[in-house]
Write a protein that holds these residues in place. Structure first.
Motif, mmCIF file in Angstrom:
data_model
loop_
_atom_site.group_PDB
_atom_site.id
_atom_site.type_symbol
_atom_site.label_atom_id
_atom_site.label_comp_id
_atom_site.label_asym_id
_atom_site.label_seq_id
_atom_site.Cartn_x
_atom_site.Cartn_y
_atom_site.Cartn_z
ATOM 1 N N LYS A 22 0.900 -1.245 0.076
ATOM 2 C CA LYS A 22 0.103 0.108 -0.039
ATOM 3 C C LYS A 22 1.060 1.118 0.159
ATOM 4 N N LEU A 25 2.651 1.548 -3.526
ATOM 5 C CA LEU A 25 1.811 2.116 -4.226
ATOM 6 C C LEU A 25 1.247 3.781 -4.128
ATOM 7 N N ALA A 26 1.067 3.952 -3.089
ATOM 8 C CA ALA A 26 1.095 5.700 -2.923
ATOM 9 C C ALA A 26 2.534 6.506 -3.249
ATOM 10 N N ASP A 27 3.646 5.848 -2.755
ATOM 11 C CA ASP A 27 4.767 6.328 -3.440
ATOM 12 C C ASP A 27 4.889 6.550 -4.775
ATOM 13 N N THR A 29 2.361 6.713 -6.635
ATOM 14 C CA THR A 29 1.401 7.604 -7.525
ATOM 15 C C THR A 29 2.039 9.036 -7.294
ATOM 16 N N ARG A 30 2.578 9.295 -6.197
ATOM 17 C CA ARG A 30 3.377 10.530 -6.305
ATOM 18 C C ARG A 30 4.685 10.839 -7.235
ATOM 19 N N ARG A 32 4.639 9.282 -9.967
ATOM 20 C CA ARG A 32 3.927 9.345 -11.318
ATOM 21 C C ARG A 32 3.548 10.995 -11.498
ATOM 22 N N ILE A 33 3.009 11.366 -10.529
ATOM 23 C CA ILE A 33 2.787 13.073 -10.610
ATOM 24 C C ILE A 33 3.756 14.066 -10.912
ATOM 25 N N LYS A 36 5.015 13.555 -14.619
ATOM 26 C CA LYS A 36 4.245 14.124 -15.404
ATOM 27 C C LYS A 36 4.361 15.511 -15.387
ATOM 28 N N ASN A 52 6.020 4.164 -15.076
ATOM 29 C CA ASN A 52 4.725 3.091 -15.347
ATOM 30 C C ASN A 52 5.490 1.781 -15.648
ATOM 31 N N SER A 55 6.391 0.644 -12.030
ATOM 32 C CA SER A 55 4.955 0.188 -11.304
ATOM 33 C C SER A 55 4.683 -1.096 -11.470
#
Length: 89
Positions: A22, A25-27, A29-30, A32-33, A36, A52, A55
């Motif tokens: 968990k 996955l949160a890391d 997501t950060r 990826r932001i 981008k 990606n 991930s």
């Protein structure tokens, strides 16, 4: 490594901490932001694709059944080449 109580065989142990997947996955997501944002403002190459891909690979690391199958394939291949088949699942 550790030793089995039943026969004293030396074994490798992989521990999965609670909430590790968990948190990872949160890391991601950060990350990826951030990727981008950097890709749209600073960088002239596709860093988002690398994040990606990372991930996907990280997801495989948390799948112990998949990892066990991979180790079994490695053990079989080592045995075919004359090596000692010491990888046991």
């Amino acid at each position: 490594s550790a030793n089995l109580v039943s026969n004293s065989s030396q074994v490798a142990v992989k521990i999965q901490y609670p909430n590790a997947e968990k948190q990872m996955l949160a890391d991601l997501t950060r990350l990826r932001i951030l990727a981008k944002f950097l890709q749209n403002t600073e960088l002239k190459f596709d860093i988002l694709s690398a994040v990606n891909e990372l991930s996907k690979e990280i997801g495989r690391e948390f799948n112990f059944s998949n990892e066990a199958q991979s180790l079994n394939i490695i053990a079989t291949n080592l045995h075919r080449r004359g090596g000692n088949r010491r990888v046991e699942i």
